[in-house]
Motif scaffolding. Structure first.
Motif, PDB file in Angstrom:
ATOM      1  N   LEU A 121       3.996   1.642  -0.635  1.00  0.00           N
ATOM      2  CA  LEU A 121       4.503   1.566  -2.782  1.00  0.00           C
ATOM      3  C   LEU A 121       3.894   1.880  -3.164  1.00  0.00           C
ATOM      4  CD1 LEU A 121       6.637   0.296  -4.576  1.00  0.00           C
ATOM      5  CD2 LEU A 121       5.406  -1.521  -4.385  1.00  0.00           C
ATOM      6  N   MET A 122       2.615   1.850  -3.322  1.00  0.00           N
ATOM      7  CA  MET A 122       1.429   2.175  -3.793  1.00  0.00           C
ATOM      8  C   MET A 122       1.298   3.730  -4.634  1.00  0.00           C
ATOM      9  SD  MET A 122       1.124   0.666  -6.749  1.00  0.00           S
ATOM     10  CE  MET A 122      -0.114   1.319  -7.395  1.00  0.00           C
ATOM     11  N   ARG A 123       1.678   4.113  -3.351  1.00  0.00           N
ATOM     12  CA  ARG A 123       1.307   5.789  -2.742  1.00  0.00           C
ATOM     13  C   ARG A 123       1.959   6.195  -3.285  1.00  0.00           C
ATOM     14  NH1 ARG A 123      -1.676   4.210   1.435  1.00  0.00           N
ATOM     15  NH2 ARG A 123      -0.008   4.350   2.818  1.00  0.00           N
ATOM     16  N   GLU A 124       3.655   5.642  -2.765  1.00  0.00           N
ATOM     17  CA  GLU A 124       4.449   6.108  -3.588  1.00  0.00           C
ATOM     18  C   GLU A 124       4.905   6.717  -4.755  1.00  0.00           C
ATOM     19  OE1 GLU A 124       7.257   7.828  -1.557  1.00  0.00           O
ATOM     20  OE2 GLU A 124       6.913   6.453   0.577  1.00  0.00           O
ATOM     21  N   ILE A 125       4.486   5.780  -5.570  1.00  0.00           N
ATOM     22  CA  ILE A 125       4.103   5.589  -7.042  1.00  0.00           C
ATOM     23  C   ILE A 125       2.839   6.491  -8.057  1.00  0.00           C
ATOM     24  CG2 ILE A 125       4.006   4.164  -9.112  1.00  0.00           C
ATOM     25  CD1 ILE A 125       5.098   1.900  -7.807  1.00  0.00           C
ATOM     26  N   MET A 182      -4.174  -3.240  -6.688  1.00  0.00           N
ATOM     27  CA  MET A 182      -3.942  -2.992  -5.668  1.00  0.00           C
ATOM     28  C   MET A 182      -5.596  -2.799  -4.884  1.00  0.00           C
ATOM     29  SD  MET A 182      -1.559  -2.897  -3.041  1.00  0.00           S
ATOM     30  CE  MET A 182      -2.148  -1.775  -2.174  1.00  0.00           C
ATOM     31  N   HIS A 235      -5.684   2.412   8.364  1.00  0.00           N
ATOM     32  CA  HIS A 235      -4.350   2.089   8.203  1.00  0.00           C
ATOM     33  C   HIS A 235      -3.233   3.086   8.734  1.00  0.00           C
ATOM     34  CE1 HIS A 235      -1.633   1.340   4.931  1.00  0.00           C
ATOM     35  NE2 HIS A 235      -1.152   2.706   4.725  1.00  0.00           N
ATOM     36  N   GLY A 289       0.925  -1.231  -0.071  1.00  0.00           N
ATOM     37  CA  GLY A 289       0.197   0.341  -0.617  1.00  0.00           C
ATOM     38  C   GLY A 289       0.706   0.920   0.169  1.00  0.00           C
ATOM     39  N   ALA A 329      11.134   4.017  -5.591  1.00  0.00           N
ATOM     40  CA  ALA A 329       9.427   5.118  -5.585  1.00  0.00           C
ATOM     41  C   ALA A 329      10.114   6.268  -4.272  1.00  0.00           C
ATOM     42  CB  ALA A 329       9.146   4.406  -5.532  1.00  0.00           C
ATOM     43  N   ARG A 330      10.380   6.221  -3.173  1.00  0.00           N
ATOM     44  CA  ARG A 330      10.916   7.196  -2.379  1.00  0.00           C
ATOM     45  C   ARG A 330      11.677   8.424  -3.564  1.00  0.00           C
ATOM     46  NH1 ARG A 330      13.107   4.479   2.117  1.00  0.00           N
ATOM     47  NH2 ARG A 330      10.307   3.493   2.013  1.00  0.00           N
ATOM     48  N   LEU A 344      11.116   9.167  -6.590  1.00  0.00           N
ATOM     49  CA  LEU A 344      10.761  10.407  -7.604  1.00  0.00           C
ATOM     50  C   LEU A 344      10.412  11.509  -7.342  1.00  0.00           C
ATOM     51  CD1 LEU A 344       8.145   6.710  -8.536  1.00  0.00           C
ATOM     52  CD2 LEU A 344      10.119   7.959  -9.925  1.00  0.00           C
ATOM     53  N   ARG A 388       1.839   9.416  -6.048  1.00  0.00           N
ATOM     54  CA  ARG A 388       2.544  10.607  -5.233  1.00  0.00           C
ATOM     55  C   ARG A 388       3.612  11.457  -6.993  1.00  0.00           C
ATOM     56  NH1 ARG A 388       6.639  11.913  -2.880  1.00  0.00           N
ATOM     57  NH2 ARG A 388       7.587   9.964  -2.571  1.00  0.00           N
ATOM     58  N   LYS A 433      10.342   0.612  -3.438  1.00  0.00           N
ATOM     59  CA  LYS A 433      10.309   0.714  -2.445  1.00  0.00           C
ATOM     60  C   LYS A 433      11.091   2.489  -2.497  1.00  0.00           C
ATOM     61  CE  LYS A 433       8.718  -0.408   1.660  1.00  0.00           C
ATOM     62  NZ  LYS A 433      10.035   0.312   2.842  1.00  0.00           N
TER      63      LYS A 433
END
Lengths: 147, 147
Positions: free
Chosen positions: A14-18, B15, B42, A12, B144-145, B147, A20, B141
């Motif tokens: 991870l997906m938010r990071e992507i 997801m 969450h 989850g 992605a951070r 990005l 974003r 991850k």
DNA sequence: AAAATTAGTTGCATATGTCAATTAATTATT
DNA sequence: AATAATTAATTGACATATGCAACTAATTTT
């Protein structure tokens, strides 16, 4: 229990990071160009991918959302002239969803962003890792569909 | 371009499927018990996981959301008495976020659902697959951070 | 003491999404 | 053929989520 649970949480996050990162890059897009949200992009892309003609009901099924949610997404896409509804001559209840030329152009721009993101995200992973990853995703997806 | 792009799309779809499934199971929860949304779960879980004391700002960073979004989520959790704000004596701008006993109880119920979901989702995958998957997720991850 | 920073808050706008009721068109049934 | 049932799209009511910008109060820096 902890580890599996964490895996879900991590996914989850991870997906938010992507997501974003995607939004950020979209934000950096050419100002004068038409902007769409991630959901709009997703729907537009899904319509475009389909080989057969699609109506709203189909997209609701494919995207796993209520038909009214799809209707409003299409409203928003139609307002931007990225998609048009075309009534089926034989069954006038049905609206075929047509991606306009502008829609294709905008979609392409976003796909380029998405592609670039994928490149960046996959940096440092071996081909074999990526293949395993895809295979697992497919598997999980099948399982998730039954949830 | 197609393959990598698809992988991203698939991950997003995956997801959404999982999230949808989670919401569905939450909806099927015992009526008489306190219900929380997926986002509330969450956040509650994230607060609970943290070893150190956390304030709202921290949670905004951790969850990658605006501080006002977090504020409102906490409002909703506080209303249900699952979380309390406690002012820092030394710096009265800060609110420490405390999970209540009820919060812990409710959280546990939802964790069970999440755990069960994970089990179902991982059905048919080997331990080695899962390890690879986790390793790749970690790697992605990190990428992605940036990005 | 004044200026800058920080954490939290509020108002406003937008997006998304579900459910239930309604409309219009088509198909099935009597 | 008339009626009933089904289907696709639409609308309204409502809830959730989220970001941005402006603001307040508390603290730190200058």
């Amino acid at each position: 229990m902890e580890k599996q649970n964490l895996a879900l949480m991590e996914l989850g996050r991870l997906m938010r990071e992507i997501f974003r990162g995607f939004k950020k890059r979209i934000g950096e897009q050419n100002q004068e160009d038409i902007k769409i949200t991630a959901e709009q992009f997703h729907l537009l892309n899904a319509i475009n991918l389909k080989q057969e003609e699609v109506i709203q009901k189909d997209m609701a099924e494919i995207m796993g959302k209520d038909k009214s949610a799809i209707l409003r997404l299409i409203d928003s896409l139609e307002e931007k002239e990225l998609v048009r509804r075309a009534v089926d001559k034989n069954d006038r209840r049905k609206n075929y969803l047509m991606v306009t030329k502008t829609g294709e152009r905008v979609l392409k721009q976003y796909q380029i962003i998405a592609f670039q993101m994928m490149e960046d995200i996959q940096q440092g992973l071996s081909v074999s890792d990526l293949n395993t990853f895809r295979r697992i995703i497919e598997h999980i997806k099948d399982n998730a569909r039954k949830l």
